[in-house]
Enzyme design. Structure first.
Site, PDB file in Angstrom:
ATOM      1  CD  GLU A 185       5.191 -34.251  -8.671  1.00 53.40           C
ATOM      2  OE1 GLU A 185       5.113 -33.566  -9.705  1.00 53.40           O
ATOM      3  OE2 GLU A 185       4.373 -34.192  -7.745  1.00 53.40           O
ATOM      4  CB  CYS A 204      10.556 -31.047 -16.034  1.00 51.24           C
ATOM      5  SG  CYS A 204      10.172 -29.855 -14.755  1.00 51.24           S
ATOM      6  CB  CYS A 244       9.362 -24.950  -2.923  1.00 52.33           C
ATOM      7  SG  CYS A 244      10.044 -23.423  -3.594  1.00 52.33           S
ATOM      8  CB  CYS A 289       4.849 -18.968  -5.897  1.00 50.61           C
ATOM      9  SG  CYS A 289       6.534 -18.427  -6.193  1.00 50.61           S
ATOM     10  CB  CYS A 345       3.433 -22.687  -6.784  1.00 49.26           C
ATOM     11  SG  CYS A 345       4.504 -24.109  -7.032  1.00 49.26           S
ATOM     12  CB  SER A 359       9.115 -17.869 -12.164  1.00 48.52           C
ATOM     13  OG  SER A 359       9.465 -19.157 -12.588  1.00 48.52           O
ATOM     14  CG  LEU A 360       8.372 -10.941 -14.324  1.00 47.31           C
ATOM     15  CD1 LEU A 360       9.648 -10.540 -13.590  1.00 47.31           C
ATOM     16  CD2 LEU A 360       8.169 -10.069 -15.552  1.00 47.31           C
ATOM     17  CB  CYS A 415       5.164 -27.593 -10.430  1.00 47.11           C
ATOM     18  SG  CYS A 415       6.530 -27.500  -9.337  1.00 47.11           S
TER      19      CYS A 415
END
Ligand code: SAH
Length: 341
Positions: free
Chosen positions: A90, A103, A110, A114, A117, A212-213, A331
């Site tokens: 995407e 973006c 991935c 996470c 996500c 990304s914390l 995302c």
């Protein structure tokens, strides 16, 4: 398999021409055809003699990724692309007063896992090649008849887990004879692969870094982001600090607001203490809820209180403007819905 012509930095293309016994300035001519005149047909590179064009066609393709689906709202468009091997990725385009941003995705799936996500649920299938990232930009510019002025590498994938291709991509789009996106207009977002952050600081192109914390202490972060068990907040903070030193670019700390998970005042205080005095700013991201996951978005009030607490404690903070809620812009959601079908 033939290499894609959009996969080469100008330096690599110069080397290619030298290897086949030609002058290296031909690389500049090819770049002008590809990125300034936007010519996709090698036969039409009219200032390059036929013999060399034929050689180019033998060695390279200019095949494009394909638009599979597009979702549109007023200030945001989302594209689902089909790759040559029928994988999907995407890209999202946002219109701002200062220009258009895109973006881009960096991997198919991935591996970072996470918990909140959508892409993290879908394991990595493969890395994207540089040309597949370059073409996300070219394809969208063509389709919408616009120019893109800034690029965020924040779509599907962990860019620093695809380091070499990402660096090649950055060099290609940053090239003064390429798409000409200035380093200040390129942002890479990472979950925190610390050794690669150090490498990124030294590629010689000073792009913006976003981290990304999403949590204010190790216990919480390790629950949300498995990567934290390998690179804890302390070592990540050191890497951020070094990145700031080397590049003089401000670093963004991304913090997704998850209801009752990481959005308490105590979290805000912890976060402020962590980064007090550093040249960073915190971007609070209202969570985009997704069907398959149980996390909920923090309430408006909680986000506001969190924001105020950071501010009062000397931290620069913004709340991310929302674009894509209605069109599954979060995302991996479009790709996810495609796969479920
Ligand atoms: N792997 C990189 C870049 C891709 S994710 C990274 O971790 O930064 C881009 C950003 O979107 C990350 O901050 C990620 O944590 C966040 N994100 C993922 N799912 C989200 C969701 N449903 N709502 C809001 N932000 C999300």
């Amino acid at each position: 398999m033939k290499r894609n012509l959009y996969d080469l930095t100008r330096e690599e293309l110069e080397k290619y021409f030298e290897e086949i016994g030609e002058k290296k300035f031909k690389a500049l001519q090819v770049y002008e055809w590809l990125y300034q005149k936007r010519e996709v047909n090698i036969d039409n590179f009219s200032n390059i003699k036929k013999e060399i064009r034929d050689r180019l066609k033998e060695d390279f393709t200019t095949n494009f990724i394909k638009i599979e689906k597009k979702e549109e709202a007023e200030l945001v468009k989302k594209y689902l692309f089909r790759l040559h091997d029928d994988n999907f990725i995407e890209a999202v385009i946002m219109y701002h007063d200062y220009g258009n941003s895109i973006c881009v995705s960096s991997q198919v799936g991935c591996n970072m896992g996470c918990r909140f996500c959508e892409s993290g649920r879908q394991k990595k299938i493969r890395n994207l090649e540089a040309y597949e990232m370059v073409e996300q930009i070219l394809k969208v510019e063509e389709d919408l008849n616009i120019r893109i002025s800034s690029v965020v590498i924040m779509g599907i994938g962990e860019p620093l887990d695809n380091f070499d291709n990402i660096v090649r991509f950055i060099k290609i789009i940053n090239d003064g004879k390429g798409i000409q996106i200035g380093a200040r207009h390129i942002t890479l977002s990472t979950c925190g692969l610390v050794p690669k952050i150090y490498e990124l600081a030294n590629i010689g192109i000073q792009i913006n870094l976003a981290i990304s914390l999403h949590a204010s202490n190790d216990e919480l972060r390790s629950k949300l982001m498995p990567v934290n068990k390998v690179y804890s907040i302390g070592v990540l903070k050191q890497a951020i600090s070094d990145y700031l030193q080397v590049t003089s670019r401000r670093v963004t700390i991304e913090y997704v607001m998850l209801n009752n998970v990481n959005d308490r005042v105590s979290n805000a205080l912890e976060l402020a203490k962590l980064f007090k005095g550093m040249n960073i700013y915190v971007n609070l991201i209202p969570y985009n809820e997704t069907e398959a996951l149980e996390f909920k978005r923090s309430s408006k009030d909680n986000i506001k209180t969190f924001y105020d607490t950071l501010k009062k404690n000397g931290i620069n903070v913004t709340i991310r403007k929302e674009f894509g809620g209605t069109i599954k812009a979060a995302c991996g959601q479009l790709r996810g819905s495609m796969k479920r079908k």
